[in-house]
Write a protein that holds these residues in place. Structure first.
Motif, PDB file in Angstrom:
ATOM      1  N   ASN A 209      13.976 -31.209 -32.210  1.00  0.00           N
ATOM      2  CA  ASN A 209      12.867 -30.594 -31.335  1.00  0.00           C
ATOM      3  C   ASN A 209      13.467 -30.494 -29.894  1.00  0.00           C
ATOM      4  O   ASN A 209      14.863 -30.583 -29.579  1.00  0.00           O
ATOM      5  CB  ASN A 209      11.843 -31.918 -31.236  1.00  0.00           C
ATOM      6  N   ARG A 210      12.526 -29.975 -28.873  1.00  0.00           N
ATOM      7  CA  ARG A 210      12.766 -29.456 -27.773  1.00  0.00           C
ATOM      8  C   ARG A 210      13.228 -30.370 -26.674  1.00  0.00           C
ATOM      9  O   ARG A 210      13.299 -30.204 -25.339  1.00  0.00           O
ATOM     10  CB  ARG A 210      12.038 -28.325 -27.203  1.00  0.00           C
ATOM     11  N   SER A 211      12.944 -31.858 -26.773  1.00  0.00           N
ATOM     12  CA  SER A 211      13.124 -32.939 -26.041  1.00  0.00           C
ATOM     13  C   SER A 211      14.677 -32.729 -25.339  1.00  0.00           C
ATOM     14  O   SER A 211      15.537 -32.602 -26.021  1.00  0.00           O
ATOM     15  CB  SER A 211      13.042 -34.258 -26.622  1.00  0.00           C
ATOM     16  N   GLU A 325       1.420 -35.035 -25.775  1.00  0.00           N
ATOM     17  CA  GLU A 325       0.387 -34.673 -26.312  1.00  0.00           C
ATOM     18  C   GLU A 325       0.107 -33.007 -26.259  1.00  0.00           C
ATOM     19  O   GLU A 325       0.231 -32.854 -24.867  1.00  0.00           O
ATOM     20  CB  GLU A 325      -0.747 -35.387 -26.130  1.00  0.00           C
ATOM     21  N   SER A 326      -0.540 -32.341 -27.022  1.00  0.00           N
ATOM     22  CA  SER A 326      -0.562 -30.962 -26.557  1.00  0.00           C
ATOM     23  C   SER A 326      -2.090 -30.735 -25.920  1.00  0.00           C
ATOM     24  O   SER A 326      -2.534 -29.735 -25.549  1.00  0.00           O
ATOM     25  CB  SER A 326      -0.303 -29.756 -27.519  1.00  0.00           C
ATOM     26  N   GLU A 327      -3.289 -31.604 -26.291  1.00  0.00           N
ATOM     27  CA  GLU A 327      -4.456 -31.630 -26.053  1.00  0.00           C
ATOM     28  C   GLU A 327      -4.808 -33.204 -25.921  1.00  0.00           C
ATOM     29  O   GLU A 327      -4.209 -34.138 -26.560  1.00  0.00           O
ATOM     30  CB  GLU A 327      -5.260 -30.830 -26.884  1.00  0.00           C
ATOM     31  N   LEU A 349       1.436 -34.072 -21.130  1.00  0.00           N
ATOM     32  CA  LEU A 349       1.042 -32.786 -21.779  1.00  0.00           C
ATOM     33  C   LEU A 349       2.544 -32.249 -22.307  1.00  0.00           C
ATOM     34  O   LEU A 349       3.298 -31.891 -21.419  1.00  0.00           O
ATOM     35  CB  LEU A 349       0.494 -31.746 -21.019  1.00  0.00           C
ATOM     36  N   ALA A 350       2.828 -32.132 -23.539  1.00  0.00           N
ATOM     37  CA  ALA A 350       4.082 -31.859 -24.129  1.00  0.00           C
ATOM     38  C   ALA A 350       4.405 -30.352 -23.367  1.00  0.00           C
ATOM     39  O   ALA A 350       5.789 -30.114 -23.035  1.00  0.00           O
ATOM     40  CB  ALA A 350       4.110 -31.406 -25.587  1.00  0.00           C
ATOM     41  N   GLN A 351       3.684 -29.510 -23.200  1.00  0.00           N
ATOM     42  CA  GLN A 351       3.806 -27.920 -22.958  1.00  0.00           C
ATOM     43  C   GLN A 351       4.253 -28.054 -21.537  1.00  0.00           C
ATOM     44  O   GLN A 351       5.036 -27.234 -21.109  1.00  0.00           O
ATOM     45  CB  GLN A 351       2.653 -27.059 -23.075  1.00  0.00           C
ATOM     46  N   GLN A 352       3.779 -29.122 -20.645  1.00  0.00           N
ATOM     47  CA  GLN A 352       4.267 -29.289 -19.333  1.00  0.00           C
ATOM     48  C   GLN A 352       5.736 -30.085 -19.333  1.00  0.00           C
ATOM     49  O   GLN A 352       6.275 -29.638 -18.411  1.00  0.00           O
ATOM     50  CB  GLN A 352       3.208 -29.973 -18.363  1.00  0.00           C
ATOM     51  N   ILE A 354       8.107 -31.012 -21.678  1.00  0.00           N
ATOM     52  CA  ILE A 354       9.219 -31.101 -22.621  1.00  0.00           C
ATOM     53  C   ILE A 354      10.462 -30.009 -21.782  1.00  0.00           C
ATOM     54  O   ILE A 354      10.102 -28.824 -21.622  1.00  0.00           O
ATOM     55  CB  ILE A 354       8.996 -30.428 -23.986  1.00  0.00           C
ATOM     56  N   ASN A 359       7.226 -33.772 -13.850  1.00  0.00           N
ATOM     57  CA  ASN A 359       6.143 -34.318 -14.934  1.00  0.00           C
ATOM     58  C   ASN A 359       5.198 -34.636 -14.191  1.00  0.00           C
ATOM     59  O   ASN A 359       5.153 -34.982 -12.941  1.00  0.00           O
ATOM     60  CB  ASN A 359       7.089 -35.445 -15.752  1.00  0.00           C
TER      61      ASN A 359
END
Ligand code: C5P
Length: 396
Positions: A209-211, A325-327, A349-352, A354, A359
């Motif tokens: 994953n993109r972590s 989380e994404s939502e 928020l994952a989209q913010q 990762i 953060n």
């Protein structure tokens, strides 16, 4: 910001073009409530005048070890009175001197005679920085317990681009203040997971994953600043190991689980920051799978939940979870905290979050929700650790 009031800093300048940034650094340290005494090498005086630093600090700048007013003892008197010596900029030449314990001017003598922490901010041309001799000297200083801040990469005064720029004054002031924090976690053992995991499909392919690992590594660094003993179990990342942490490099979730099991008994706090893959391939292939025209189905099986395992131990360490989380951040985070029986969970928020440098964590504990203002991940990490210290204080 941090509790650094009335700390006494000797700010040492050596001869590099970045010396101009030291004037701003002196100003920022004073603004944070520190007392700053400047000492300059002869070479530094070719780049900035003592008058500038004297005006900013309100103290006579020290330049010579033969100053009669100090009875030739400035190196002892000043280093005894200081809470830290900060060398900014630290040239390749001065770093070499420090690494070899040379003491042939006031500043190098003070560094050798000190009984307080030494913090240096290297500044030099990129080839000088990358030279094996400089890298050997830096490694030696790290081994001697010297804190190295930077350097950064970017455009250099010589027109070249690369590693070697001194950190900006604002960043240095922040990092110096952080390194002078009271050691609230001295004697505390922290086990952390960070980064992604890599689940092999075959010899060359895998699921990941993109972590980036940035949040976990920032927590490791913030914990080290507070005096903790840190074991960082890290999935594959491009980050360099935080100085002073014991790093266990792993690849898959199963490897990460084994490493955590090995180290958990000795730890007081466990923080699961890693983005552990939820599934792995049931049967990974030792050889590269050959392409064909037929569909290929991979069977995925769930990975063990490392954090849930640790939290369910008979005498668990203080467990902290992360949730990307994404939502529905609040709802999902609270669900996760309850399901894994955690005293604290940090959600974002994952989209913010990762891969990003900044953060905005929201902490969930028995008392409710605590939002941390958006900042870089190191600042977030420091705030998270302060929260953990507070909660553990309430428990005992
Ligand atoms: O994946 P999930 O959202 O459940 O992750 C929440 C927390 O659990 C994170 O702290 C993560 O590091 C941890 N976790 C774990 N092992 C897993 C999955 C998640 O330790 N297999």
């Amino acid at each position: 910001m941090e509790q650094t009031n009335s700390k006494r800093i000797v700010l040492g300048l050596t001869g590099g073009i970045a010396a101009y940034k030291a004037a701003e650094l002196a100003r920022l340290l004073i603004k944070q409530g520190m007392e700053v005494q400047v000492a300059m090498t002869e070479a530094a005086r070719h780049f900035i005048t003592p008058a500038t630093l004297q005006a900013l600090t309100g103290k006579a700048v020290l330049t010579s070890q033969w100053d009669e007013a100090q009875n030739g003892m400035a190196h002892i008197n000043l280093s005894r009175a200081a809470d830290a010596i900060v060398i900014a900029p630290a040239t390749a030449d001065f770093i070499a001197k420090l690494a070899h314990g040379q003491a042939n001017d006031l500043l190098s003598t003070m560094c050798l005679a000190r009984n307080c922490p030494l913090i240096i901010a290297p500044a030099m041309n990129r080839q000088m920085w990358e030279h094996p001799a400089t890298q050997r000297n830096i490694a030696q200083l790290k081994a001697d317990g010297v804190t190295i801040l930077g350097p950064d990469s970017g455009l250099q005064a010589c027109g070249e681009e690369g590693m070697g720029r001194m950190l900006e004054a604002e960043q240095l002031a922040h990092d110096i203040a952080a390194s002078l924090q009271p050691k609230f976690l001295a004697g505390t053992k922290i086990l952390l997971t960070a980064g992604p995991t890599y689940e092999a499909i075959d010899a060359v392919r895998g699921i990941t994953n993109r972590s980036s690992g940035k949040m976990g590594y920032a927590i490791a660094q913030a914990a080290l600043e507070l005096g903790a003993q840190v074991t960082l179990v890290s999935g594959p990342t491009a980050l360099s190991c935080p100085q002073g942490a014991q790093v266990v490099n792993v690849s898959s979730a199963a490897d990460m689980f084994e490493a955590v099991k090995q180290h958990v008994a000795a730890s007081d706090i466990f923080i699961g920051v890693a983005a552990v893959a939820d599934y792995r391939v049931a049967q990974s292939s030792a050889q590269k799978i050959k392409k064909s025209d037929a569909n290929l189905t991979l069977e995925l099986v769930p990975n063990p939940d490392i954090l849930a395992y640790v939290a369910a131990l008979p005498r668990p360490p203080f467990c902290v979870g992360f949730a990307a989380e994404s939502e529905n951040l609040k709802e999902y985070a609270e669900q996760k905290r309850r399901a894994k029986k955690l005293p604290l969970l940090a959600a974002n928020l994952a989209q913010q979050a990762i891969g990003a440098d900044d953060n905005e964590l929201v902490l969930f504990d028995d008392a409710g929700e605590h939002k941390l203002p958006s900042s870089n991940k190191l600042t977030q990490a420091r705030a998270l650790l302060q929260h953990i210290i507070k909660l553990r204080g309430k428990q005992s």
